[in-house]
Design a protein around this motif. Structure first.
Motif, short mmCIF file in Angstrom:
data_model
loop_
_atom_site.label_atom_id
_atom_site.label_comp_id
_atom_site.label_asym_id
_atom_site.label_seq_id
_atom_site.Cartn_x
_atom_site.Cartn_y
_atom_site.Cartn_z
N ASP A 61 4.45 14.44 -6.66
CA ASP A 61 3.95 13.32 -5.86
C ASP A 61 4.88 13.04 -4.68
OD1 ASP A 61 2.53 11.15 -4.95
OD2 ASP A 61 3.10 9.80 -6.59
N GLN A 62 6.21 13.15 -4.92
CA GLN A 62 7.16 12.89 -3.84
C GLN A 62 7.00 13.88 -2.69
OE1 GLN A 62 10.01 10.26 -3.45
NE2 GLN A 62 8.94 11.02 -1.66
N LEU A 63 6.79 15.15 -3.03
CA LEU A 63 6.58 16.16 -1.99
C LEU A 63 5.30 15.87 -1.20
CD1 LEU A 63 7.44 18.73 -0.57
CD2 LEU A 63 6.33 20.06 -2.40
N LYS A 64 4.27 15.44 -1.91
CA LYS A 64 3.01 15.08 -1.24
C LYS A 64 3.24 13.93 -0.27
CE LYS A 64 -1.63 13.36 -2.26
NZ LYS A 64 -2.54 12.87 -3.35
N ARG A 65 4.03 12.93 -0.67
CA ARG A 65 4.32 11.78 0.21
C ARG A 65 5.11 12.22 1.44
NH1 ARG A 65 4.80 6.85 -2.78
NH2 ARG A 65 3.75 7.11 -4.78
N PHE A 66 6.09 13.11 1.22
CA PHE A 66 6.87 13.62 2.35
C PHE A 66 5.96 14.35 3.35
CE2 PHE A 66 11.18 13.90 -0.04
CZ PHE A 66 11.57 12.67 0.49
N ARG A 67 5.01 15.11 2.83
CA ARG A 67 4.11 15.84 3.73
C ARG A 67 3.22 14.90 4.53
NH1 ARG A 67 3.43 20.82 -0.52
NH2 ARG A 67 4.85 22.25 0.59
N GLU A 68 2.86 13.77 3.95
CA GLU A 68 2.11 12.76 4.70
C GLU A 68 2.97 12.18 5.81
OE1 GLU A 68 -1.10 11.82 4.48
OE2 GLU A 68 -1.32 13.48 3.04
N GLN A 69 4.28 12.04 5.55
CA GLN A 69 5.19 11.56 6.57
C GLN A 69 5.32 12.57 7.72
OE1 GLN A 69 7.37 8.52 6.77
NE2 GLN A 69 5.56 7.94 5.59
N ILE A 70 5.30 13.86 7.39
CA ILE A 70 5.38 14.89 8.42
C ILE A 70 4.17 14.81 9.35
CG2 ILE A 70 5.24 17.39 8.81
CD1 ILE A 70 8.02 16.47 8.05
N PRO A 122 0.83 -1.22 0.00
CA PRO A 122 0.00 0.00 0.00
C PRO A 122 0.85 1.26 0.00
CG PRO A 122 -0.89 -1.59 1.55
CD PRO A 122 0.44 -2.15 1.08
N ILE A 123 0.33 2.32 -0.57
CA ILE A 123 1.08 3.56 -0.75
C ILE A 123 1.56 4.14 0.58
CG2 ILE A 123 -0.98 5.05 -0.73
CD1 ILE A 123 0.35 6.68 -2.97
N GLU A 124 0.78 3.90 1.66
CA GLU A 124 1.15 4.44 2.97
C GLU A 124 2.43 3.80 3.52
OE1 GLU A 124 -3.27 4.73 2.43
OE2 GLU A 124 -1.78 3.14 2.17
N MET A 125 2.79 2.63 3.02
CA MET A 125 3.99 1.92 3.47
C MET A 125 5.23 2.31 2.69
SD MET A 125 2.60 -1.98 3.92
CE MET A 125 4.12 -2.53 4.66
N SER A 126 5.05 3.06 1.59
CA SER A 126 6.14 3.18 0.61
C SER A 126 6.25 4.62 0.09
CB SER A 126 5.88 2.22 -0.55
OG SER A 126 5.55 0.93 -0.08
N PRO A 127 6.78 5.54 0.90
CA PRO A 127 6.81 6.95 0.52
C PRO A 127 7.78 7.30 -0.61
CG PRO A 127 7.88 6.62 2.66
CD PRO A 127 7.24 5.32 2.29
#
Length: 493
Positions: free
Chosen positions: A426-435, A385-390
């Motif tokens: 998309d990468q920046l969006k994933r990083f922001r989810e990690q924040i 799943p996308i949440e596991m793989s930023p």
């Protein structure tokens, strides 16, 4: 100061007295000049001509004094050779026959080769030279006529704390580390023959990126900024891909401020490889072929036996998605399930979670506790799943999933691979989810690496990447259950 360095045992006091006597004889117990040799123990046992002059060195393992004639068993890096000493034929006999030498001393011998009446290949010593005086008592390892070892230095904690002593008395330990070096050389040669470029990237980093892990932090005095020991070298290697180096790899020493157990160490080695214009399907084939090659190179066959398990490296390896694996092993289908419902599932199947965990960590924990140990033969666990793989590309045909695999062998993760995310937005969006996860209390979540985002904005080609746990791979190929058995030195309490 450590108390072990303050109080000396009776034997250690005696050895220091002998050291003083040796110095009084005008002998330097720690000479600095080169000691030239012309043979080794294994060469003498197999090829050397009897009667020919011999110069060798080694460590004394055993001594048998018999009046005017005595025997020493001496060990060099290849094995053990017997030394015969006769008072009348040794020029500098005092140091031995005055009993100033001990087990553990390193000596040089000049003499000639002969066979004893019991048919043992032996060096008749004409001259002894002390090369290093041993001031502590070695463990006295005994071996009977059947080959069984007694009183060996096998207690794990002692071995890990005093690896140098472990290497002296346990040949099996030495061979494990020789094999480790060979495995790394085989991998390096395999990659170099394909034209891949070995590179080096920083260990000290301004942002701990490329993995989900808790870092070690330090301070740079001159720059007056905090720095982190790397948890991964992934983002730096991707910057090299952006720069046009299409095939790069690095044997990376990484550091994670986490627990220590049989398969985890805070300091470990990973091989990271990135290949432009490839995807994770290509990388599956690559790692299959490389592991099959390594197994044959080390064991001369395509399988290894670990305990009761036969692990087969014939390709292709088994493939299963992570969600199918969880469904198969727990009965619950997590595909498309939201965080609240996954929390309920964790409670039902007794997987302990905490409030800092997001959906990705919970799925990872479920797989680790309920599925991972069941995969003995090499198996690709795919499509996380996308949440596991930023850092991973969205799957080309499966909504909410990514193009990622983990390779599980003998119940442990050996490798992790992606079709690498090269979309900077998309990468920046994933990083922001990690924040968001970091602010929730997850101290392993990634921070935003703006420098990496900027590099992606210049355009990174499609790329496949893989990280291979070298320590775990060596555990597998040498049949070791504990990661500390394949690391020379490890942190201990």
């Amino acid at each position: 100061m450590n108390k072990n360095f303050i109080k000396l045992s009776d034997q250690e006091i005696i050895r220091r007295k002998k050291l003083s006597e040796i110095i009084k004889l005008g002998i330097n117990p720690y000479p600095s000049e080169e000691y030239y040799v012309n043979a080794t123990s294994i060469y003498l046992m197999k090829f050397y001509e009897y009667g020919k002059n011999v110069i060798i060195y080694g460590r004394i393992l055993r001594m048998r004094r018999m009046g005017k004639a005595s025997f020493i068993e001496m060990k060099d890096k290849h094995g053990i050779i017997q030394i015969y000493l006769k008072r009348d034929s040794i020029k500098n006999y005092d140091i031995f026959f005055k009993k100033l030498l001990d087990i553990g001393d390193i000596i040089g011998i000049k003499g000639f080769l002969f066979k004893t009446k019991s048919n043992n290949t032996t060096v008749h010593a004409k001259k002894i030279k002390l090369l290093s005086k041993c001031l502590r008592v070695l463990p006295h390892v005994k071996q009977d006529e059947t080959g069984k070892v007694h009183d060996s230095f096998y207690e794990s904690e002692q071995r890990y704390r005093m690896r140098y002593l472990d290497l002296i008395v346990n040949d099996k330990t030495k061979y494990i580390f020789i094999k480790r070096t060979k495995i790394i050389q085989y991998i390096r040669n395999y990659l170099n023959k394909k034209g891949y470029l070995e590179v080096e990237t920083p260990i000290l980093q301004s942002i701990p990126g490329g993995a989900i892990a808790r870092p070690f932090i330090t301070h740079h005095n001159a720059l007056n900024i905090p720095l982190y020991l790397r948890i991964s070298n992934e983002l730096f290697l991707k910057k090299l891909i952006v720069g046009g180096l299409e095939y790069v790899y690095e044997f990376s020493r990484n550091f994670r401020n986490e627990g220590i157990d049989k398969i985890h160490n805070t300091e470990f080695t990973i091989l990271e490889l990135y290949v432009s214009y490839k995807d994770y399907f290509w990388m599956m084939i690559f790692i299959e072929k490389m592991l099959e090659y390594l197994c044959v190179k080390i064991h001369n066959k395509k399988f290894i036996k670990i305990g009761d398990n036969i692990i087969n490296f014939n390709i292709p390896f088994k493939k299963i998605t992570i969600l199918d694996s969880i469904k198969e092993n727990t009965g619950y289908d997590l595909y498309g399930m939201d965080e609240k419902n996954i929390i309920k599932i964790c409670k039902k199947i007794n997987v302990k979670i905490d409030n800092s965990m997001g959906k990705g960590k919970m799925i990872d924990l479920i797989f680790s506790e309920k599925c991972e140990k069941k995969y003995i033969n090499p198996t690709f666990i795919m499509d996380h799943p996308i949440e596991m793989s930023p850092l991973t590309k969205i799957h080309r045909s499966k909504k909410g999933l990514t193009e990622r695999f983990e390779l599980i062998i003998n119940g442990n993760e050996i490798a992790n691979s992606y079709s690498e995310l090269n979309d900077p937005i998309d990468q920046l969006k994933r990083f922001r989810e990690q924040i968001k996860l970091y602010n929730k209390g997850d101290n392993e979540a990634m921070l935003i690496d703006w420098n990496f985002i900027r590099s992606l904005e210049f355009g990174m080609p499609p790329c496949a990447g893989i990280g291979i746990g070298i320590d775990r791979l060596i555990m597998l190929l040498t049949n070791k259950k504990c990661i500390q058995d394949v690391l020379f030195f490890t942190q201990m309490k």
